[in-house]
Write a protein that holds these residues in place. Structure first.
Motif, short mmCIF file in Angstrom:
data_model
loop_
_atom_site.label_atom_id
_atom_site.label_comp_id
_atom_site.label_asym_id
_atom_site.label_seq_id
_atom_site.Cartn_x
_atom_site.Cartn_y
_atom_site.Cartn_z
N MET A 1 0.75 -1.06 0.17
CA MET A 1 0.38 -0.24 0.37
C MET A 1 0.90 0.73 -0.08
SD MET A 1 -3.63 1.30 2.39
CE MET A 1 -2.50 2.35 4.13
N ASP A 2 2.25 1.30 0.52
CA ASP A 2 3.06 2.03 0.77
C ASP A 2 3.49 2.78 -0.83
OD1 ASP A 2 2.59 2.52 3.46
OD2 ASP A 2 4.88 1.12 3.35
N GLU A 3 3.49 1.74 -1.67
CA GLU A 3 4.57 1.98 -2.59
C GLU A 3 2.66 2.83 -3.43
OE1 GLU A 3 5.19 -1.23 -4.56
OE2 GLU A 3 7.37 -1.65 -3.32
N THR A 4 1.89 2.12 -3.10
CA THR A 4 0.84 3.17 -4.09
C THR A 4 0.29 4.64 -3.86
OG1 THR A 4 -0.28 1.00 -4.10
CG2 THR A 4 -1.84 2.43 -4.16
N VAL A 5 0.59 4.45 -2.05
CA VAL A 5 0.30 6.23 -1.96
C VAL A 5 1.59 6.99 -2.85
CG1 VAL A 5 0.03 7.41 0.82
CG2 VAL A 5 -1.01 5.18 0.11
N GLU A 6 2.54 6.41 -2.77
CA GLU A 6 3.72 7.21 -3.26
C GLU A 6 3.21 7.12 -4.85
OE1 GLU A 6 6.69 8.70 -1.06
OE2 GLU A 6 5.42 7.99 0.66
N LEU A 7 3.12 6.68 -5.83
CA LEU A 7 2.99 6.52 -6.79
C LEU A 7 1.41 7.89 -6.52
CD1 LEU A 7 3.89 5.35 -9.79
CD2 LEU A 7 1.91 3.98 -9.61
N GLY A 8 0.30 7.81 -6.69
CA GLY A 8 -0.23 8.49 -5.74
C GLY A 8 -0.38 9.45 -5.78
N VAL A 9 0.89 10.41 -4.38
CA VAL A 9 1.08 11.08 -4.27
C VAL A 9 2.44 11.71 -5.09
CG1 VAL A 9 2.78 12.85 -2.42
CG2 VAL A 9 1.11 11.09 -1.85
N GLU A 10 3.10 11.23 -5.98
CA GLU A 10 3.68 12.09 -6.49
C GLU A 10 2.77 11.79 -8.94
OE1 GLU A 10 8.21 10.19 -9.23
OE2 GLU A 10 7.21 9.21 -7.51
N LEU A 11 2.08 10.94 -8.56
CA LEU A 11 0.40 11.51 -10.04
C LEU A 11 0.20 12.78 -9.47
CD1 LEU A 11 -1.05 11.51 -12.17
CD2 LEU A 11 -2.17 10.04 -10.97
N LEU A 12 0.38 13.20 -8.26
CA LEU A 12 -0.92 14.61 -7.55
C LEU A 12 0.43 15.98 -8.09
CD1 LEU A 12 -3.60 14.41 -5.13
CD2 LEU A 12 -3.43 14.32 -7.13
N GLU A 13 1.92 15.52 -7.84
CA GLU A 13 2.65 16.79 -7.54
C GLU A 13 2.98 17.26 -9.33
OE1 GLU A 13 7.48 16.89 -6.02
OE2 GLU A 13 6.45 14.75 -6.33
N HIS A 14 2.76 15.97 -10.00
CA HIS A 14 3.61 16.42 -11.33
C HIS A 14 2.34 16.47 -12.74
CE1 HIS A 14 6.89 13.80 -10.50
NE2 HIS A 14 7.55 14.24 -11.72
N LEU A 15 0.41 17.27 -11.83
CA LEU A 15 0.13 17.58 -12.66
C LEU A 15 0.04 19.07 -13.17
CD1 LEU A 15 -3.35 16.42 -10.34
CD2 LEU A 15 -3.00 15.57 -12.61
N GLU A 16 -0.31 19.16 -14.45
CA GLU A 16 0.51 20.29 -15.18
C GLU A 16 -1.39 21.56 -14.66
OE1 GLU A 16 1.74 20.39 -18.42
OE2 GLU A 16 2.85 18.07 -18.65
N ASP A 17 -2.59 21.22 -14.02
CA ASP A 17 -3.86 21.99 -13.71
C ASP A 17 -3.33 22.49 -12.86
OD1 ASP A 17 -5.72 19.98 -15.00
OD2 ASP A 17 -4.82 18.71 -14.09
N PRO B 1 -11.55 3.62 -1.84
CA PRO B 1 -11.07 5.04 -1.58
C PRO B 1 -9.96 5.52 -0.11
CG PRO B 1 -13.42 3.76 -0.61
CD PRO B 1 -12.65 2.55 -1.72
N HIS B 2 -9.95 4.48 1.17
CA HIS B 2 -9.22 4.42 2.15
C HIS B 2 -8.17 5.08 1.59
CE1 HIS B 2 -11.98 2.96 4.47
NE2 HIS B 2 -12.63 2.13 3.81
N VAL B 3 -7.57 4.28 0.56
CA VAL B 3 -5.72 4.46 -0.01
C VAL B 3 -6.52 6.01 -1.27
CG1 VAL B 3 -3.73 3.90 -1.24
CG2 VAL B 3 -5.57 2.02 -0.11
N THR B 4 -7.59 6.43 -1.43
CA THR B 4 -7.67 7.99 -2.33
C THR B 4 -7.49 8.94 -0.79
OG1 THR B 4 -8.61 6.89 -3.85
CG2 THR B 4 -8.87 9.05 -3.25
#
Length: 117
Positions: free
Chosen positions: A1-17, A36-39
């Protein structure tokens, strides 16, 4: 789960919006997880780290770290299913984040996921 959280945070960090609705942010996160808990953990972790700001249903990425389509997106030929829309695709686009590879996406979905469209 930690890898999934890190991947999600990095995705948000790279958003161009500049900003997006919470619903649109969750749409992007759902390419990483539908739990939903991981989200929620991804959103909370991103906010605690200063990657995003949240207020009144609006998410504002603060990092300014954008995905370089030349160096951080790899294309592969094969039989794939797009992680965003579920379509069958023959060319998969994969984003290379520090936390791991994210994809495959079709040519239009990779632009949507990263905030280019």
């Amino acid at each position: 789960m930690d890898e999934t959280v890190e991947l999600g945070v990095e995705l948000l960090e790279h958003l161009e919006d500049e900003q997006l609705s919470l619903s649109d942010a969750i749409d992007r996160i759902e390419t990483v997880t539908t739990d939903p808990h991981v989200t929620r953990e991804i959103l909370d972790t991103a906010e605690l780290r200063g990657v995003i700001e949240r207020e009144d249903g609006i998410v504002r990425p603060t990092g300014g770290a954008y995905v370089s389509f030349r160096s951080e997106v790899v294309q592969r030929e094969g039989e794939f299913t797009c992680r965003r829309c579920g379509a069958s695709i023959s060319t998969g686009h994969f984003v290379q984040f520090d936390a791991g590879e994210h994809g495959p996406f079709g040519s239009s979905c990779i632009r949507k996921v990263t905030g280019r469209e």
